[in-house]
Enzyme design. Structure first.
Site, PDB file in Angstrom:
ATOM      1  N   CYS A  69       0.827  -1.218   0.000  1.00 33.81           N
ATOM      2  CA  CYS A  69       0.000   0.000   0.000  1.00 33.81           C
ATOM      3  C   CYS A  69       0.849   1.252   0.000  1.00 33.81           C
ATOM      4  O   CYS A  69       0.389   2.321   0.384  1.00 33.81           O
ATOM      5  CB  CYS A  69      -0.925   0.001   1.209  1.00 33.81           C
ATOM      6  N   HIS A 120      -4.758  -9.877  -2.970  1.00 33.31           N
ATOM      7  CA  HIS A 120      -4.583  -9.002  -1.814  1.00 33.31           C
ATOM      8  C   HIS A 120      -5.670  -7.927  -1.780  1.00 33.31           C
ATOM      9  O   HIS A 120      -6.310  -7.715  -0.741  1.00 33.31           O
ATOM     10  CB  HIS A 120      -3.197  -8.357  -1.881  1.00 33.31           C
ATOM     11  N   GLU A 121      -5.892  -7.252  -2.923  1.00 36.67           N
ATOM     12  CA  GLU A 121      -6.891  -6.178  -2.960  1.00 36.67           C
ATOM     13  C   GLU A 121      -8.306  -6.728  -2.800  1.00 36.67           C
ATOM     14  O   GLU A 121      -9.145  -6.116  -2.146  1.00 36.67           O
ATOM     15  CB  GLU A 121      -6.758  -5.400  -4.271  1.00 36.67           C
ATOM     16  N   HIS A 154      -8.966  -7.174   0.789  1.00 41.55           N
ATOM     17  CA  HIS A 154      -9.451  -5.950   1.429  1.00 41.55           C
ATOM     18  C   HIS A 154     -10.944  -5.785   1.203  1.00 41.55           C
ATOM     19  O   HIS A 154     -11.686  -5.386   2.101  1.00 41.55           O
ATOM     20  CB  HIS A 154      -8.710  -4.739   0.871  1.00 41.55           C
ATOM     21  N   HIS A 160      -4.455  -5.575   6.886  1.00 39.95           N
ATOM     22  CA  HIS A 160      -3.068  -6.034   6.844  1.00 39.95           C
ATOM     23  C   HIS A 160      -2.707  -6.782   8.126  1.00 39.95           C
ATOM     24  O   HIS A 160      -3.101  -6.381   9.233  1.00 39.95           O
ATOM     25  CB  HIS A 160      -2.115  -4.854   6.676  1.00 39.95           C
TER      26      HIS A 160
END
Length: 1224
Positions: A249, A433-434, A437, A443
């Protein structure tokens, strides 16, 4: 409120595609087949004779491939794309295919089935230009030609094959891995195919003989030019021994926000209508696959980097990897990524602004995609933007951000979206990963107990532990929490099974080598670090650009990358080639924990017990445990004392001591909320008219509403049956009996239709105490009102000429639901039972359309019967035997039943008495003999009457196998083993005769043949038919051009004239001659003299060959010469102009003996200079008749004679004028 967002920066990877064996690539290979524009040149592989590998080592087997049935009996040698042969088979149907490979050393029987689940039904690829949609492409069902399965003869085997053109793919056994490819025709001579008796169609060879290192048998394919190679390095670029960490990020913590601390404002159309479901997705779909219907959008920059012809395969490859990451056992769920569409942006789109600024781009993309909808109104669950720009989370210029996404945005119309920077195949980790979220994951190490450096997918920095990426326990908990909310209900949609768009069967590292992976991470000049220090690339890929420094981004080399001599990377370890590395360990449940304390001491609380997937934990790609991690049950269901505080009211009162907006309030429950908010703690301040949600969820065991048995668990209203069992469907009948049949009570009904004076109360019905299922309703809309009071004239509803609002009213021991609308009849409903006698009246206001009423009363002797205590017993359920005789198997499974009627959760039964289950043998007695028939062979003729046969044998099934027995034991007669086929008449066809001789022996000519329409029935003589009858095929050609040999070009001979000879005299009058000569003209324009007889067939030009000449007048002696001592000298004048421009001319001059400027004598004659000289002796061209249309047609015609091309048919004609001048 602006949604919170997360980002990730990951691996850039471009890999190497191995050249296909002997330049023969499979027709259905999904990998790139050519270099993209701007990529390095593609070297051609050497000829087959120069290649190492299986061809030279002999580690191959020539095999015949043919289709068989499920018993292994021969069907056909024609193995084509199976869907193309059966177009009626829908994509969603899993089709089976049985193949056999037979060679000198191998005999494989394969059971295959079609792939499924990556792309959703109706998947399309849409290209958008400036003016809208430029093209729409689909993946037709017949183009799915990929199969997976196993070998019958090998345990733990797997097969992955393509049947697009022949068979291509991989066969894996415990002993070795094999590749299978169609046999290239140009290799047949080398492999000795012609010398063998059989006709092998494929070559089978071990994967250990496949070339690994870049060399003569590999083709480098660069599909993207990485701009970072020309950009300055970040300050944290790694030098030798100083690793550079990649921040998902970005490095600036202020741009890594935490999850929203307050409830987000939800737009009315933000979620699908199914969001109003009250039940938890995890409980309502506990063992079902959850599907994320995903839309993928590719921006213009990424399109330019990869090219339109490669982008679809590239994106589907990436998403296939993402799908695998979400199916990893460590995630603790069953999530499938289903791609519903792919949008390719060739130009900028209105309303969509894509720049380096990730935050701004994400905001624009989320708004833009929210307006996308299918023609039938369907929408995707999740949208992914893939960009070729180097994005940054906090500024509009490149930096270290790889992705950005709103937290907990999944299923939202406006927030279920992510942006991801294209970095090669490492892009799959960015998307995972995104999307994590979007599932609410934070994280690791930020507000949770997980460590940042564990190397998990949700770590703040990209660094795999030992080259392995997995989901952390924190990520698993965040996902479980999200799936427990009503927001996740959009994932319950079940797409129909579709056939998978298959990808290359090789591992990524086999397709792309470490050097190419370095180029994608660090630019065109990067390559694998080979300096003098040892680094394990299977854990972190180290690359070298310039100078004596190596750098890494802490991403491991791709699976299958060569890491040493005969070694490759598997599971983050460098192991011997062919080994699979650490084998996957599947997770298993631990024992159940003890039941937790009840959440309430009375009134119905909740207790739970849990188990962990730690016996052992899943590792190395192993599957997560199936089933639920937690089991719930109700407890302390007895009623609370009358003086006890309401459980919801007690929770509101806990906030009395807390300041709210600067002051203290006394809170009490507020229950007039929507159904989806029943389990939120809404409280109203006493003495004020505002209410507020003081907590996102009430405590477990809180009733969802006052008149309901359902309880709140984890913020979700869970159903409770009348048997006080959580999740039970048991309901009371109209008599109030749980799971009753309405036989324990009497139902009373009536209709009040009298008319009276207005503004007065009139008695309609008296409802006694203990009544249940009370319902009072108008037959039609009227202006009168239903009123209720007790026997003491105390009004509970619409009394004393006062009309109450519609709503819920609690009186007489039950809750009444009063409904009144301006356009709906008035009605009053209560479950009961009542604890006093009620009198129902009508406040008459006009015409009475009729008021109906009904209620139930218990029969005598049934009012106080206590409910029987349920009993829970194990029961065994057996399946049907797999066969009727000859030995089969049946499945035995257990179930927990309440009162031997209703199946319930197995936790209610005693685990110590749980029966043994599994597969047991059955029907072991031998089967009676029967005829076993095979498939019919191909018909001997396609028409006109042929024959076909099949094998017929008498067999008997004994102990799971079949054995032949004498034919006399089988029922007679035996099935036919031969039959007629294709008896239909053959259609007429064109019959062509042999070609006649060519009309010319050299040069272009013509030849012809006879073509006639004839009958083709083999049983009759061929008959000539009219041409109009042969309509199935076009008529063959009757004439065609022919060329036996080229004609020799005639020599270009012509007469040339010589130059004029010298004059026969030196003074006075003489003669000159010239001659005609035969010459051949070369292409260069020069001439070669030949004998005169060579030109005897050419007419001689009529030219003058002799002429007179008079060079100078002869000098005369002077009459007198003075005697003196001086002697004269010769003096000559300048030469005159040549008498001819070609063909031979003469130049003359005056020569005199002078002394002192006067004529003299005494000059020596042998010293006298020449007075004449031959000049311009070259041949003159024969004057030809000029073409009136001879001219130049191009401005470059002056170049034609310089290159000797005037004799060329085209150039000589188009540049006629220039060529004619060059011959002068």
């Amino acid at each position: 409120m602006k949604p919170r967002a997360r980002g990730w920066r990951g691996l850039a990877a471009l890999w190497m595609l191995l050249a296909q064996v002997a330049e023969q690539a499979p027709a259905c290979a999904m990998g790139p087949a050519a270099a993209a524009p701007g990529s390095p040149s593609v070297p051609r592989p050497p000829p087959p004779a120069e290649r190492p590998g299986w061809m030279e080592k002999g580690e191959y087997d020539l095999v015949s491939a043919y289709e068989v049935d499920h018993r292994g009996d021969y069907v056909s040698h024609e193995i084509m794309h199976h869907q193309r042969r059966r177009r009626a088979v829908p994509v969603s149907e899993v089709e089976s295919l049985h193949l056999r490979l037979k060679g000198s050393r191998h005999d494989f029987h394969m059971d295959l089935r079609t792939s499924s689940s990556l792309v959703a039904p109706g998947f399309i690829v849409q290209t958008l230009g400036k003016t809208g949609t430029k093209s729409v492409q689909t993946l037709p069902p017949e183009d799915f030609c990929f199969y997976q399965g196993s070998l019958r003869s090998h345990r733990n085997s797997s097969v992955a094959l393509s049947t697009c053109q022949g068979l291509s793919g991989m066969i894996r056994t415990e002993e070795a891995d094999y590749f299978l490819r169609p046999l290239p025709s140009h290799l047949s001579w080398k492999l000795g195919r012609a010398a063998q008796g059989s006709s092998p169609s494929h070559v089978l060879y071990k994967r250990s003989t496949e070339p690994h290192a870049p060399g003569a048998s590999e083709v480098l394919v660069t599909s993207r030019t990485w701009e970072l190679a020309h950009q300055p390095l970040h300050s944290s670029d790694l030098r030798l021994g100083l690793p550079q960490k990649q921040h998902f990020c970005g490095r600036r913590k202020k741009y890594m926000p935490q999850p929203p601390k307050e409830d987000l404002f939800i737009l009315p159309d933000e979620y699908k209508s199914c969001l109003r479901h009250k039940r938890s997705l995890l409980r309502s779909h506990r063992n079902e696959e959850l599907n994320v219907e995903t839309l993928v959008v590719v921006d213009k920059k990424m399109m330019q980097n990869h090219g339109h012809e490669n982008i679809t395969t590239y994106v589907l490859t990436i998403l296939n990897m993402v799908s695998a990451l979400f199916k990893d056992g460590t995630i603790g769920g069953n999530i499938n990524i289903a791609i519903v569409g792919l949008i390719l942006l060739e130009d900028e789109q209105p309303g969509l602004v894509i720049s380096h600024h990730a935050d701004h781009t994400l905001s624009s993309f989320c708004q833009w995609q929210s307006g996308l909808m299918g023609k039938d109104g369907t929408r995707h669950d999740h949208a992914i933007l893939l960009t070729g720009l180097d994005i940054c989370s906090w500024k509009n210029e490149p930096c270290d951000t790889l992705g950005f996404a709103p937290i907990s945005g999944m299923c939202s119309k406006y927030r279920s979206c992510t942006i991801n920077e294209d970095t090669g195949l490492g892009l799959a980790f960015t998307i995972a990963h995104e999307s994590g979220h979007n599932f609410g994951m934070i994280h690791d190490g930020e507000g949770n107990m997980c460590k940042k450096s564990e190397g998990n997918i949700m770590s703040p920095t990209l660094a795999g532990r030992n080259g392995v990426f997995s989901w952390s326990p924190c990520s698993r908990q965040y996902l479980h929490k999200f799936l427990s909310t009503a927001q996740a209900i959009c994932l319950a949609d079940q797409p129909k099974p579709v056939k998978e768009y298959k990808y290359p069967e090789k591992l990524p590292g086999e397709l792309y080598d470490a050097n190419t992976q370095c180029k994608w991470q660090f630019g065109e000049k990067a390559k694998l670090c080979m300096l003098d220090f040892k680094k394990d690339i299977c854990k972190a890929l180290w690359c070298h650009r310039i100078g004596r420094k190596c750098e890494t981004k802490f991403m491991p080399a791709a699976e299958g990358t060569i890491c040493g001599h005969d070694m490759w990377c598997r599971g983050g370890q460098c192991v011997k080639y062919g080994d699979e590395g650490p084998k996957p360990t599947h997770g298993h449940w631990s024992d159940w924990s003890s039941w937790s304390p009840c959440s309430r001491t009375c009134g119905g609380g909740v207790s739970h017990r849990s188990r962990l997937c730690t016996n052992p934990k899943p590792s190395h790609g192993g599957k997560f445990c199936e089933g639920s991690t937690r089991t719930l049950k109700l407890c302390n269901s007895q009623k609370c004392p009358r003086d006890s505080v309401d459980f919801r009211a007690a929770q509101c009162a806990e906030h009395n001591s807390r300041r709210f907006r600067g002051r203290h309030y006394k809170w009490k429950p507020y229950t007039q909320v929507e159904d989806q908010d029943l389990c939120k703690l809404y409280c109203i301040a006493e003495g004020f008219d505002f209410f507020f949600s003081l907590s996102n969820k009430v405590k477990d065991g809180t009733p969802c509403s006052e008149d309901s048995r359902n309880v709140c668990i984890d913020g979700i209203c869970e159903r409770v049956g009348c048997d006080n069992v959580l999740g039970s469907d048991a309901v009371e009948d109209v008599c109030g009996v749980c799971n009753g049949n309405n036989s324990a009570c009497t139902i009373h009904r009536g209709l009040y239709t009298k008319h009276h004076h207005t503004n007065q109360y009139y008695h309609m019905v008296t409802i006694p105490s203990g009544a249940r299922s009370i319902r009072i309703y108008e037959m039609n809309v009227s202006t009168s009102y239903i009123s209720v009071r007790n026997a003491l004239r105390r009004y509970y509803l619409n009394g004393h000429w006062t009309v109450d609002w519609p709503g819920r009213y609690k009186f007489s021991g039950t809750t009444f639901d009063y409904r009144r609308s301006y356009n709906e009849p008035e009605n009053l409903i209560a479950t009961g039972p009542t604890n006093e006698t009620l009198i129902v009246e009508l406040l008459f206001q006009g015409r009475n359309p009729g008021v109906a009423w009904e209620y139930s009363m218990p029969r005598l002797g049934t009012e106080k019967q206590p409910p029987a205590q349920p009993s829970y017993t194990w029961a065994i359920v057996r399946s049907e035997c797999s066969v009727s005789c000859g030995g089969g198997q049946m499945t035995v499974r257990e179930g927990c039943y309440r009162d031997l009627k209703f199946q319930v959760n197995m936790s209610f039964c005693n685990p110590k008495t749980r029966p043994v289950t599994g597969l047991v043998p059955c029907k072991v007695s031998a089967c009676p003999p029967s005829w076993s028939v095979g498939n019919w062979s191909a018909c001997s003729r396609t028409c006109g009457g042929g024959a076909q046969s099949r094998p017929v044998q008498c067999t008997r099934r004994v102990h799971y196998d079949s054995e032949p027995v004498p034919a006399s034991l089988c029922p007679q007669p035996a099935p036919s083993s031969r039959q007629a086929c294709n008896s239909q008449s053959c259609p007429p066809a064109w019959s062509a005769g042999p070609w006649a001789e060519c009309s010319h022996t050299c040069g272009k000519g013509w030849r012809k043949r006879a073509v006639a329409c004839k009958s083709t029935n083999p049983s009759a003589r061929a008959q000539l038919l009219p041409d109009a009858v042969c309509t199935s095929e076009p008529k063959p050609r009757m004439h065609e051009a022919c060329l036996l040999q080229r004609c020799h070009k005639p020599k270009k001979l012509q007469w040339l004239v010589s130059a004029w000879s010298q004059c026969s005299v030196t003074c006075e009058r003489g003669t000159q001659k010239r001659f005609l000569k035969c010459a051949e003209k070369y292409v260069s324009g020069k001439y070669r003299e030949l004998a005169s007889k060579k030109c005897s067939h050419l007419p001689k030009p009529s030219l003058e060959l002799e002429r007179a000449c008079a060079p100078l007048p002869c000098p005369r002696h002077p009459p007198f010469a003075a005697a003196g001592p001086s002697r004269g000298s010769w003096f000559a004048s300048p030469w005159s102009q040549c008498t001819a421009s070609c063909g031979g001319g003469v130049q003359t001059r005056s020569v005199q003996c002078l002394a002192g400027g006067r004529p003299a004598s005494g000059c020596l004659l042998h010293q006298k200079p020449s007075a004449s000289l031959a000049c311009n002796t070259h041949f003159c061209p024969i004057a030809e008749k000029k073409d009136a249309f001879c001219k130049d047609y191009f401005h470059w015609c002056y170049l034609v004679p310089q290159h000797g091309m005037c004799s060329h048919k085209f150039y000589g004609k188009q540049c006629c004028k220039t060529c004619s001048k060059s011959n002068l």
